[in-house]
Design a protein around this motif. Structure first.
Motif, PDB file in Angstrom:
ATOM      1  N   ARG A 102      69.436 -40.752 -24.589  1.00 10.28           N
ATOM      2  CA  ARG A 102      68.564 -42.429 -24.923  1.00 10.28           C
ATOM      3  C   ARG A 102      69.449 -42.763 -23.010  1.00 10.28           C
ATOM      4  NH1 ARG A 102      70.096 -46.518 -27.666  1.00 10.28           N
ATOM      5  NH2 ARG A 102      70.821 -47.688 -25.786  1.00 10.28           N
ATOM      6  N   LEU A 103      70.694 -42.503 -23.044  1.00  6.93           N
ATOM      7  CA  LEU A 103      71.193 -42.493 -21.551  1.00  6.93           C
ATOM      8  C   LEU A 103      70.272 -42.159 -20.360  1.00  6.93           C
ATOM      9  CD1 LEU A 103      74.035 -45.002 -21.704  1.00  6.93           C
ATOM     10  CD2 LEU A 103      72.162 -45.287 -21.205  1.00  6.93           C
ATOM     11  N   VAL A 104      70.228 -40.688 -20.749  1.00 10.40           N
ATOM     12  CA  VAL A 104      70.424 -39.821 -19.565  1.00 10.40           C
ATOM     13  C   VAL A 104      68.708 -39.004 -20.139  1.00 10.40           C
ATOM     14  CG1 VAL A 104      70.980 -37.138 -18.964  1.00 10.40           C
ATOM     15  CG2 VAL A 104      72.917 -38.654 -19.916  1.00 10.40           C
ATOM     16  N   LEU A 105      67.983 -39.308 -21.280  1.00 11.53           N
ATOM     17  CA  LEU A 105      67.163 -38.252 -20.807  1.00 11.53           C
ATOM     18  C   LEU A 105      65.853 -39.276 -21.547  1.00 11.53           C
ATOM     19  CD1 LEU A 105      68.053 -35.736 -23.174  1.00 11.53           C
ATOM     20  CD2 LEU A 105      67.871 -34.957 -20.621  1.00 11.53           C
ATOM     21  N   GLY A 106      65.978 -40.546 -21.738  1.00 12.87           N
ATOM     22  CA  GLY A 106      65.474 -42.008 -21.679  1.00 12.87           C
ATOM     23  C   GLY A 106      64.030 -41.320 -22.803  1.00 12.87           C
ATOM     24  N   SER A 107      62.933 -41.882 -22.827  1.00 12.50           N
ATOM     25  CA  SER A 107      61.930 -41.774 -24.695  1.00 12.50           C
ATOM     26  C   SER A 107      61.303 -41.675 -23.917  1.00 12.50           C
ATOM     27  CB  SER A 107      62.576 -42.742 -25.274  1.00 12.50           C
ATOM     28  OG  SER A 107      62.285 -43.652 -25.142  1.00 12.50           O
ATOM     29  N   THR A 108      59.937 -42.326 -22.813  1.00 10.39           N
ATOM     30  CA  THR A 108      58.632 -42.255 -23.285  1.00 10.39           C
ATOM     31  C   THR A 108      58.010 -41.991 -21.467  1.00 10.39           C
ATOM     32  OG1 THR A 108      58.665 -43.641 -24.644  1.00 10.39           O
ATOM     33  CG2 THR A 108      57.364 -43.736 -23.275  1.00 10.39           C
ATOM     34  N   PHE A 109      57.610 -41.032 -21.195  1.00  8.23           N
ATOM     35  CA  PHE A 109      57.097 -41.175 -19.888  1.00  8.23           C
ATOM     36  C   PHE A 109      56.594 -42.158 -19.751  1.00  8.23           C
ATOM     37  CE2 PHE A 109      53.547 -40.001 -16.924  1.00  8.23           C
ATOM     38  CZ  PHE A 109      54.224 -38.438 -15.833  1.00  8.23           C
ATOM     39  N   ASN A 110      56.770 -42.283 -17.936  1.00  8.32           N
ATOM     40  CA  ASN A 110      56.306 -43.510 -17.702  1.00  8.32           C
ATOM     41  C   ASN A 110      56.171 -42.829 -15.783  1.00  8.32           C
ATOM     42  OD1 ASN A 110      55.726 -45.685 -16.411  1.00  8.32           O
ATOM     43  ND2 ASN A 110      57.342 -46.425 -15.992  1.00  8.32           N
ATOM     44  N   ALA A 111      54.863 -42.630 -15.444  1.00  8.14           N
ATOM     45  CA  ALA A 111      54.197 -42.558 -14.474  1.00  8.14           C
ATOM     46  C   ALA A 111      54.744 -42.742 -12.938  1.00  8.14           C
ATOM     47  CB  ALA A 111      53.020 -41.506 -14.267  1.00  8.14           C
ATOM     48  N   PRO A 112      55.176 -44.447 -13.301  1.00  8.36           N
ATOM     49  CA  PRO A 112      55.327 -44.800 -11.598  1.00  8.36           C
ATOM     50  C   PRO A 112      57.419 -44.386 -11.899  1.00  8.36           C
ATOM     51  CG  PRO A 112      54.333 -46.448 -13.105  1.00  8.36           C
ATOM     52  CD  PRO A 112      54.127 -44.769 -13.539  1.00  8.36           C
ATOM     53  N   ASP A 113      58.432 -44.118 -12.784  1.00  5.98           N
ATOM     54  CA  ASP A 113      58.856 -43.497 -12.515  1.00  5.98           C
ATOM     55  C   ASP A 113      59.179 -42.417 -11.555  1.00  5.98           C
ATOM     56  OD1 ASP A 113      59.944 -45.417 -14.790  1.00  5.98           O
ATOM     57  OD2 ASP A 113      60.095 -43.628 -16.255  1.00  5.98           O
ATOM     58  N   LEU A 114      58.235 -41.276 -11.666  1.00  9.32           N
ATOM     59  CA  LEU A 114      58.010 -40.447 -10.993  1.00  9.32           C
ATOM     60  C   LEU A 114      58.929 -40.853  -9.007  1.00  9.32           C
ATOM     61  CD1 LEU A 114      55.444 -38.330 -12.340  1.00  9.32           C
ATOM     62  CD2 LEU A 114      58.278 -37.999 -12.133  1.00  9.32           C
ATOM     63  N   LEU A 115      57.706 -42.167  -9.092  1.00 10.90           N
ATOM     64  CA  LEU A 115      58.312 -42.252  -7.447  1.00 10.90           C
ATOM     65  C   LEU A 115      59.577 -43.261  -6.944  1.00 10.90           C
ATOM     66  CD1 LEU A 115      56.971 -43.584  -4.695  1.00 10.90           C
ATOM     67  CD2 LEU A 115      56.178 -45.921  -6.098  1.00 10.90           C
ATOM     68  N   TRP A 116      59.808 -43.708  -8.629  1.00  9.39           N
ATOM     69  CA  TRP A 116      61.433 -44.659  -7.964  1.00  9.39           C
ATOM     70  C   TRP A 116      62.341 -43.483  -7.768  1.00  9.39           C
ATOM     71  CZ3 TRP A 116      61.008 -49.022  -5.679  1.00  9.39           C
ATOM     72  CH2 TRP A 116      60.232 -49.352  -6.208  1.00  9.39           C
ATOM     73  N   TYR A 117      62.340 -42.600  -8.549  1.00 18.38           N
ATOM     74  CA  TYR A 117      63.230 -41.581  -8.504  1.00 18.38           C
ATOM     75  C   TYR A 117      62.751 -40.881  -7.181  1.00 18.38           C
ATOM     76  CZ  TYR A 117      63.177 -40.907 -13.167  1.00 18.38           C
ATOM     77  OH  TYR A 117      63.542 -41.086 -14.794  1.00 18.38           O
ATOM     78  N   ALA A 118      61.709 -40.372  -6.021  1.00 21.76           N
ATOM     79  CA  ALA A 118      61.640 -40.686  -5.072  1.00 21.76           C
ATOM     80  C   ALA A 118      62.076 -41.456  -3.959  1.00 21.76           C
ATOM     81  CB  ALA A 118      59.952 -39.905  -5.017  1.00 21.76           C
ATOM     82  N   VAL A 119      62.369 -42.150  -4.259  1.00 25.60           N
ATOM     83  CA  VAL A 119      62.749 -43.688  -3.388  1.00 25.60           C
ATOM     84  C   VAL A 119      64.240 -43.557  -3.257  1.00 25.60           C
ATOM     85  CG1 VAL A 119      63.256 -46.342  -3.863  1.00 25.60           C
ATOM     86  CG2 VAL A 119      61.157 -45.224  -3.627  1.00 25.60           C
ATOM     87  N   GLY A 120      64.863 -43.089  -4.247  1.00 25.72           N
ATOM     88  CA  GLY A 120      66.419 -42.819  -4.855  1.00 25.72           C
ATOM     89  C   GLY A 120      66.490 -41.893  -3.699  1.00 25.72           C
TER      90      GLY A 120
END
Length: 117
Positions: free
Chosen positions: A84-102
């Protein structure tokens, strides 16, 4: 140095979860997740350029997020806290943007560190 950065990133993630809630905690955690992957890339391949390390971290983060569309991470996360910590569980499109921020923040930090040497 990368190992220290990884520990600081984990500490920042835990600290963020302790003091923030909602979108700040969630999306800040997303950015820190990618930053953590970037520190691992630098730890494993210390001669990576900042752009390459950031690109790999972003690609891994996006791949994990897109994998969530299959349902496999949700199944694994139901059985394992680590999954759960590494892979998560549910797709959330805004996450893609925040990964780019990181990844962008990590790229910038590495650029500054490389120039400082």
């Amino acid at each position: 140095m990368a190992a220290v950065a990884a520990l600081v990133t984990v500490g920042a993630g835990l600290g963020l979860r302790a003091v923030a809630t909602g979108d700040v905690a969630k999306y800040g955690g997303d950015a820190l997740y990618t930053l953590m992957i970037l520190t691992l890339v630098v730890l494993l391949a210390p001669r990576s350029t900042p752009a390459r390390a950031a690109g790999i971290a972003l690609a891994v983060s996006w791949a994990v997020e897109l994998l969530q569309l299959t349902g496999l991470p949700a199944e694994l996360s139901a059985r394992s806290t680590a999954a759960r910590l590494v892979l998560g569980s549910t797709f959330n499109a805004p996450d893609l943007l925040w990964y780019a921020v990181g990844a962008s923040a990590g790229w910038l930090a590495l650029r500054v560190a490389v120039r400082g040497r």
